[in-house]
Write a protein that holds these residues in place. Structure first.
Motif, PDB file in Angstrom:
ATOM      1  N   SER A  70       0.839  -1.197   0.000  1.00  0.00           N
ATOM      2  CA  SER A  70       0.000   0.000   0.000  1.00  0.00           C
ATOM      3  C   SER A  70       0.875   1.248   0.000  1.00  0.00           C
ATOM      4  O   SER A  70       2.005   1.235   0.486  1.00  0.00           O
ATOM      5  N   HIS A  71       0.306   2.344  -0.520  1.00  0.00           N
ATOM      6  CA  HIS A  71       0.954   3.666  -0.494  1.00  0.00           C
ATOM      7  C   HIS A  71      -0.118   4.647  -0.023  1.00  0.00           C
ATOM      8  O   HIS A  71      -0.819   5.260  -0.831  1.00  0.00           O
ATOM      9  N   LEU A  72      -0.237   4.823   1.261  1.00  0.00           N
ATOM     10  CA  LEU A  72      -1.390   5.529   1.809  1.00  0.00           C
ATOM     11  C   LEU A  72      -1.385   7.023   1.516  1.00  0.00           C
ATOM     12  O   LEU A  72      -2.440   7.660   1.536  1.00  0.00           O
ATOM     13  N   PHE A  73      -0.233   7.588   1.233  1.00  0.00           N
ATOM     14  CA  PHE A  73      -0.173   9.024   0.986  1.00  0.00           C
ATOM     15  C   PHE A  73      -0.826   9.415  -0.336  1.00  0.00           C
ATOM     16  O   PHE A  73      -0.991  10.606  -0.622  1.00  0.00           O
ATOM     17  N   THR A  74      -1.219   8.445  -1.152  1.00  0.00           N
ATOM     18  CA  THR A  74      -1.759   8.737  -2.492  1.00  0.00           C
ATOM     19  C   THR A  74      -3.264   8.929  -2.510  1.00  0.00           C
ATOM     20  O   THR A  74      -3.859   9.098  -3.584  1.00  0.00           O
ATOM     21  N   SER A  75      -3.908   8.917  -1.357  1.00  0.00           N
ATOM     22  CA  SER A  75      -5.365   8.937  -1.312  1.00  0.00           C
ATOM     23  C   SER A  75      -5.968  10.174  -1.977  1.00  0.00           C
ATOM     24  O   SER A  75      -7.092  10.115  -2.484  1.00  0.00           O
ATOM     25  N   GLY A  76      -5.233  11.278  -2.006  1.00  0.00           N
ATOM     26  CA  GLY A  76      -5.746  12.491  -2.617  1.00  0.00           C
ATOM     27  C   GLY A  76      -5.346  12.682  -4.067  1.00  0.00           C
ATOM     28  O   GLY A  76      -5.515  13.771  -4.624  1.00  0.00           O
ATOM     29  N   TRP A 291       0.502  -9.458  -4.291  1.00  0.00           N
ATOM     30  CA  TRP A 291      -0.242  -9.390  -5.561  1.00  0.00           C
ATOM     31  C   TRP A 291      -1.252  -8.258  -5.499  1.00  0.00           C
ATOM     32  O   TRP A 291      -2.057  -8.192  -4.568  1.00  0.00           O
ATOM     33  N   GLN A 292      -1.216  -7.376  -6.494  1.00  0.00           N
ATOM     34  CA  GLN A 292      -2.101  -6.214  -6.557  1.00  0.00           C
ATOM     35  C   GLN A 292      -2.908  -6.225  -7.858  1.00  0.00           C
ATOM     36  O   GLN A 292      -2.625  -5.469  -8.790  1.00  0.00           O
ATOM     37  N   GLY A 319      -2.607  -7.025  -1.980  1.00  0.00           N
ATOM     38  CA  GLY A 319      -2.548  -5.634  -1.574  1.00  0.00           C
ATOM     39  C   GLY A 319      -3.395  -4.761  -2.470  1.00  0.00           C
ATOM     40  O   GLY A 319      -3.731  -5.139  -3.595  1.00  0.00           O
ATOM     41  N   LEU A 320      -3.731  -3.572  -1.963  1.00  0.00           N
ATOM     42  CA  LEU A 320      -4.538  -2.615  -2.707  1.00  0.00           C
ATOM     43  C   LEU A 320      -3.695  -1.551  -3.388  1.00  0.00           C
ATOM     44  O   LEU A 320      -4.222  -0.719  -4.125  1.00  0.00           O
ATOM     45  N   ASP A 321      -2.383  -1.544  -3.121  1.00  0.00           N
ATOM     46  CA  ASP A 321      -1.455  -0.632  -3.773  1.00  0.00           C
ATOM     47  C   ASP A 321      -1.860   0.818  -3.535  1.00  0.00           C
ATOM     48  O   ASP A 321      -2.467   1.151  -2.533  1.00  0.00           O
ATOM     49  N   ASP A 322      -1.523   1.691  -4.464  1.00  0.00           N
ATOM     50  CA  ASP A 322      -1.874   3.105  -4.327  1.00  0.00           C
ATOM     51  C   ASP A 322      -3.373   3.291  -4.463  1.00  0.00           C
ATOM     52  O   ASP A 322      -4.005   2.718  -5.352  1.00  0.00           O
ATOM     53  N   GLN A 323      -3.923   4.153  -3.627  1.00  0.00           N
ATOM     54  CA  GLN A 323      -5.315   4.531  -3.840  1.00  0.00           C
ATOM     55  C   GLN A 323      -5.464   5.324  -5.132  1.00  0.00           C
ATOM     56  O   GLN A 323      -6.564   5.465  -5.653  1.00  0.00           O
ATOM     57  N   ALA A 324      -4.342   5.798  -5.672  1.00  0.00           N
ATOM     58  CA  ALA A 324      -4.377   6.538  -6.934  1.00  0.00           C
ATOM     59  C   ALA A 324      -4.283   5.627  -8.152  1.00  0.00           C
ATOM     60  O   ALA A 324      -4.306   6.109  -9.285  1.00  0.00           O
ATOM     61  N   CYS A 325      -4.182   4.304  -7.949  1.00  0.00           N
ATOM     62  CA  CYS A 325      -4.243   3.401  -9.103  1.00  0.00           C
ATOM     63  C   CYS A 325      -5.160   2.209  -8.863  1.00  0.00           C
ATOM     64  O   CYS A 325      -5.473   1.475  -9.797  1.00  0.00           O
ATOM     65  N   THR A 326      -5.603   2.017  -7.619  1.00  0.00           N
ATOM     66  CA  THR A 326      -6.721   1.119  -7.370  1.00  0.00           C
ATOM     67  C   THR A 326      -8.008   1.930  -7.343  1.00  0.00           C
ATOM     68  O   THR A 326      -9.086   1.408  -7.569  1.00  0.00           O
ATOM     69  N   ASP A 330     -11.260  -0.916  -2.399  1.00  0.00           N
ATOM     70  CA  ASP A 330     -12.297  -1.904  -2.108  1.00  0.00           C
ATOM     71  C   ASP A 330     -11.695  -3.304  -2.182  1.00  0.00           C
ATOM     72  O   ASP A 330     -11.401  -3.808  -3.269  1.00  0.00           O
ATOM     73  N   PRO A 331     -11.517  -3.967  -1.038  1.00  0.00           N
ATOM     74  CA  PRO A 331     -10.911  -5.298  -1.072  1.00  0.00           C
ATOM     75  C   PRO A 331     -11.771  -6.344  -1.766  1.00  0.00           C
ATOM     76  O   PRO A 331     -11.246  -7.299  -2.336  1.00  0.00           O
ATOM     77  N   TRP A 332     -13.102  -6.182  -1.736  1.00  0.00           N
ATOM     78  CA  TRP A 332     -13.955  -7.135  -2.460  1.00  0.00           C
ATOM     79  C   TRP A 332     -13.731  -6.994  -3.971  1.00  0.00           C
ATOM     80  O   TRP A 332     -13.618  -7.987  -4.677  1.00  0.00           O
ATOM     81  N   GLN A 333     -13.652  -5.778  -4.441  1.00  0.00           N
ATOM     82  CA  GLN A 333     -13.349  -5.557  -5.856  1.00  0.00           C
ATOM     83  C   GLN A 333     -11.993  -6.149  -6.207  1.00  0.00           C
ATOM     84  O   GLN A 333     -11.822  -6.793  -7.252  1.00  0.00           O
ATOM     85  N   ASN A 334     -11.011  -5.962  -5.338  1.00  0.00           N
ATOM     86  CA  ASN A 334      -9.665  -6.465  -5.590  1.00  0.00           C
ATOM     87  C   ASN A 334      -9.659  -7.988  -5.674  1.00  0.00           C
ATOM     88  O   ASN A 334      -9.023  -8.578  -6.567  1.00  0.00           O
TER      89      ASN A 334
END
Length: 458
Positions: A70-76, A291-292, A319-326, A330-334
């Motif tokens: 994950s890269h949590l700083f990418t949420s914005g 795996w992302q 993993g969900l990786d960056d929120q800017a590319c996932t 949503d883990p169900w979507q992943n």
């Protein structure tokens, strides 16, 4: 305070078995320390008491999801680089964060961590934005000459995870092209010390953000391995992700192998552009893989050979990786995207089943991160981190196979509550954290200003 959860469709995902541990109509007792004291089928034994009782009325109660990358700083930063593969997307995203202050990164990380919690993710392996600023890749290589930010640029990101109430493994770049080896290790040691001084119930460990894939330094793997052994930290390397400059990427696997990195505590993130020999050597050495699938699809990176890796004995987490590319964390979507990709690739529905992807996104992630003794499943002694998911709101119909319905038919719209240590942290997507509103305001303030300063539309 203690908590008794009753009338639950429990999915426990126990260790040591492939069984999902489904208990239809069970209970869960959380003690004063936030750990699971009892769990079982049916009503709690006579005399069981708790400070609070939560009647979930037939909803699912399952482990909080684990994101092992994950890269949590990418949420914005969602929506940037939408037509780019990895390197162009990084230019769009990290070209923005290159101009951020430590305090801006704190709020960005806090915002991302709260977003994870709202989506049912209670533990994350978090890659912090490194101290060395991003620079564009040319033929799959970086020059390694970009400027450095102060130590606080990292420590404030760790603070953001902590203040959000998310459990995390703090992944730190060594920035091995800046300074002498002594200076590199001194800088890294200071970051690790900051993380280790935090509440160990939230800061579950420190790790290396493996940078060999990006580094022009020929002995970067040796520098990382020295730190792994000296400090007892793990390492996750972004590796073999992009379909660009593949031969150059593959040539760097030998660096990790020759440095003796391929053992317990070594993880490869993405691991897509592999060869049979690379996979075999990684498995033989004991390395794991994160795996992302949603991210890999969004960035057109490809499909990792996960069923084959699992068959060969490789430990895998999701993993969900960056929120800017996932985009939506949503883990169900992943899980569904990953399962669909593998089934389509191999034209066989049995290569990836719902129970398997659920395990990979919970206990499997915890196992490769080295924290499965504390999180990843609902078992006595572990932290009481769980989601409450209502299959009737909206109603998905009869639950012919409850665990498979949980993976295939649930989504964020069914997520009622998220609990960390038995405490409610998100109520139908609304954070209970007193900093949530301020984090949102700070992100909405900071990013448009940075994009405007770069002359980009926003």
């Amino acid at each position: 305070m203690s908590l008794l959860v009753i009338n639950a469709r429990l999915i426990t995902v126990p260790a040591g078995t492939d069984d999902p541990g489904y208990l239809d109509g069970g209970y869960l007792l959380v003690d004063d320390s936030g750990r699971i004291a009892e769990i079982g089928r049916g009503a709690a034994p006579s005399g069981t008491t708790a400070d609070r009782t939560l009647d979930v009325a037939g909803a699912f109660v399952a482990p909080g999801f684990v994101s092992s990358h994950s890269h949590l700083f990418t949420s914005g930063l969602r929506g940037l680089g939408a037509g780019e593969t990895l390197y162009g997307w990084c230019d769009a995203m990290l070209g923005t964060t290159a101009h951020m202050s430590p305090e801006q990164m704190y709020w960005a990380t806090l915002h991302g961590a709260l977003d994870f919690l709202a989506c049912g993710v209670t533990t994350a392996y978090n890659f912090t934005d490194p101290l060395q600023a991003w620079e564009s890749m040319v033929d799959g290589k970086r020059s390694g000459t970009a400027g450095m930010r102060p130590l606080e640029y990292h420590t404030r990101q760790a603070d953001g995870c902590r203040d959000a109430g998310l459990r995390f493994v703090d992944s730190i770049g060594m920035d091995a092209t800046v300074g002498s080896d002594a200076e590199i290790h001194e800088r890294f040691d200071a970051s690790v010390a900051h993380t280790r001084a935090m509440d160990p119930g939230l800061a579950l460990g420190a790790s290396i953000m493996g940078q060999v894939q990006w580094s022009p330094r020929e002995d970067a793997a040796w520098v990382e391995v020295e730190a792994m052994r000296r400090l007892g930290v793990t390492n996750q390397a972004h590796f073999l992700e992009s379909p660009e400059a593949v031969e150059h990427q593959q040539s760097k696997f030998a660096m990790y192998r020759d440095a003796g990195a391929l053992g317990e505590g070594m993880m490869f993130g993405h691991f897509i552009q592999t060869t049979p020999q690379i996979i075999e050597e990684a498995v033989d050495g004991g390395a794991a893989m994160s795996w992302q699938p949603a991210s890999n699809g969004r960035l057109a990176s490809g499909v990792a050979l996960v069923p084959e890796m699992l068959e060969m004995g490789m430990a895998v987490g999701m993993g969900l990786d960056d929120q800017a590319c996932t985009d939506v964390a949503d883990p169900w979507q992943n899980m569904r995207m990953g399962m669909a990709m593998q089934r389509a690739r191999l034209k066989d529905p049995l290569v990836m089943m719902p129970e398997q992807v659920l395990r990979l996104h919970t206990l499997g992630g915890a196992e490769i991160m080295g924290v499965a003794d504390r999180v990843g499943s609902l078992e006595v002694g572990k932290y009481a981190d769980f989601v409450v998911v209502d299959p009737t709101a909206p109603d998905v119909g009869p639950l012919w196979h409850p665990v498979r319905s949980y993976v295939l038919a649930m989504s964020l719209r069914n997520l009622v509550g998220v609990y960390v240590g038995g405490e409610l942290v998100s109520d139908r997507g609304v954070s209970t954290n007193p900093l949530a509103a301020e984090a949102s305001a700070k992100v909405h303030e900071a990013y448009p200003a940075l994009l405007a300063a770069r002359g980009l539309p926003h």
